[in-house]
Scaffold this motif. Structure first.
Motif, PDB file in Angstrom:
ATOM      1  N   MET A 130      -2.113  -3.124  -0.118  1.00 37.54           N
ATOM      2  CA  MET A 130      -0.864  -2.732   0.547  1.00 37.54           C
ATOM      3  C   MET A 130      -0.996  -1.357   1.192  1.00 37.54           C
ATOM      4  N   LEU A 131      -1.687  -0.439   0.517  1.00 35.66           N
ATOM      5  CA  LEU A 131      -1.927   0.876   1.113  1.00 35.66           C
ATOM      6  C   LEU A 131      -2.767   0.759   2.377  1.00 35.66           C
ATOM      7  N   ALA A 132      -3.787  -0.110   2.338  1.00 28.48           N
ATOM      8  CA  ALA A 132      -4.657  -0.281   3.495  1.00 28.48           C
ATOM      9  C   ALA A 132      -3.888  -0.796   4.707  1.00 28.48           C
ATOM     10  N   MET A 133      -2.858  -1.614   4.451  1.00 31.74           N
ATOM     11  CA  MET A 133      -2.065  -2.204   5.532  1.00 31.74           C
ATOM     12  C   MET A 133      -0.769  -1.440   5.803  1.00 31.74           C
ATOM     13  N   SER A 134      -0.595  -0.286   5.159  1.00 36.94           N
ATOM     14  CA  SER A 134       0.596   0.554   5.364  1.00 36.94           C
ATOM     15  C   SER A 134       1.892  -0.170   5.017  1.00 36.94           C
ATOM     16  N   ILE A 135       1.876  -0.941   3.938  1.00 36.11           N
ATOM     17  CA  ILE A 135       3.088  -1.664   3.532  1.00 36.11           C
ATOM     18  C   ILE A 135       3.475  -1.349   2.096  1.00 36.11           C
ATOM     19  N   GLU A 136       2.912  -0.257   1.541  1.00 34.84           N
ATOM     20  CA  GLU A 136       3.206   0.047   0.141  1.00 34.84           C
ATOM     21  C   GLU A 136       4.694   0.290  -0.106  1.00 34.84           C
ATOM     22  N   ASP A 137       5.393   0.818   0.912  1.00 33.14           N
ATOM     23  CA  ASP A 137       6.820   1.091   0.747  1.00 33.14           C
ATOM     24  C   ASP A 137       7.667  -0.181   0.843  1.00 33.14           C
ATOM     25  N   LEU A 138       7.038  -1.308   1.194  1.00 34.96           N
ATOM     26  CA  LEU A 138       7.760  -2.582   1.302  1.00 34.96           C
ATOM     27  C   LEU A 138       7.505  -3.482   0.101  1.00 34.96           C
ATOM     28  N   ALA A 139       6.793  -2.998  -0.897  1.00 27.51           N
ATOM     29  CA  ALA A 139       6.275  -3.844  -1.976  1.00 27.51           C
ATOM     30  C   ALA A 139       7.339  -4.702  -2.658  1.00 27.51           C
ATOM     31  N   ASP A 140       8.539  -4.161  -2.831  1.00 28.82           N
ATOM     32  CA  ASP A 140       9.578  -4.887  -3.574  1.00 28.82           C
ATOM     33  C   ASP A 140      10.576  -5.607  -2.673  1.00 28.82           C
TER      34      ASP A 140
END
Length: 261
Positions: A130-140
């Motif tokens: 998720m960090l690699a794809m810049s989506i860590e803030d969308l995880a939930d």
């Protein structure tokens, strides 16, 4: 599509034909994709592009002929974790009740362990992807709440979580803006040049296909055209783990432009 003789076949398609009802879509197709090839598949609507991808990943069976993955017939192939597959965006049900984290994690489980108990190591892999794809803030967030570009990044993270040996992409840039497409192509060039990954990508972006894979198709079958770039001399990458490498790439891209889908 021969590379060097020392490179093994990743996909072998032998005399494959397929029809929908009485309409023949693919006829007598023979293709060999070598390790670390990048194959761009081009064709008009109805040419059989998505049909071919579905046969390769075992979702459809050819009327005749044989398809093998890593030397094993698709019908007996078990190591699906070695393959990352990003289908067309319109193949996804936006009402699917899963969070981004759950969708990304499902890339670890293959076809038999969907939504099994998550270990710490698996959770860490998902965070890295998720960090690699810049989506860590969308995880939930629920996957259906995301924009088209955000969903594509989720499906890429899912496809990349296992460091796949083969990455199959079905029109991955449809519905995303020009800057995002540029960033995406920059990323997959990096992956192809610096990691041991073989690519098969359906694309409508002829400009990019020709600029990276060459001006002329190496092979044609009916309305299908195959453009191929060999990358058999692996460039050095300080970080061999794909998601860690992509996180470093993301940082460099963030410095030159926002990496926003």
């Amino acid at each position: 599509m021969q590379g060097g003789s020392c490179h093994r076949d990743i996909i072998t398609i032998e005399d494959v034909s397929f029809s929908y009802e009485q309409k023949q879509v693919i006829s007598g197709l023979n293709v060999s994709v070598k390790e670390r090839d990048f194959v761009g598949l081009i064709g008009s609507n109805g040419a059989g592009k998505t049909t071919l991808l579905k046969m390769i990943v075992g979702l459809l069976k050819p009327d005749q002929g044989k398809i093998s993955l890593f030397g094993e017939p698709v019908s007996r192939f078990k190591h699906w974790e070695r393959i990352g597959y990003v289908p067309q965006k319109n193949a996804f049900n936006p009402l699917f009740p899963a969070t981004v984290r759950e969708v990304v994690l499902s890339g670890l489980y293959g076809r038999s362990k969907l939504f099994s108990r998550v270990t710490k190591a698996e959770a860490s892999k998902a965070e890295d992807a998720m960090l690699a794809m810049s989506i860590e803030d969308l995880a939930d967030k629920r996957i259906g709440q995301l924009s088209g570009g955000q969903q594509q990044r989720v499906f890429l993270a899912k496809a990349l979580i296992n460091n796949p040996a083969l990455l199959i992409l079905d029109e991955p840039t449809v519905g995303i803006d020009a800057e995002t497409q540029e960033n995406f192509f920059h990323m997959i060039r990096h992956m192809h040049q610096r990691h041991n990954i073989t690519f098969l990508m359906v694309s409508h972006d002829m400009e990019w296909v020709r600029s990276y894979l060459g001006q002329e198709p190496i092979q044609m079958n009916g309305k299908l055209r195959f453009y191929v770039k060999h990358s058999h001399e692996l460039e050095n990458c300080v970080e061999n783990d794909l998601t860690h490498s992509l996180k470093d790439l993301r940082k460099s891209m963030d410095r030159r432009a926002s990496f926003v889908f």
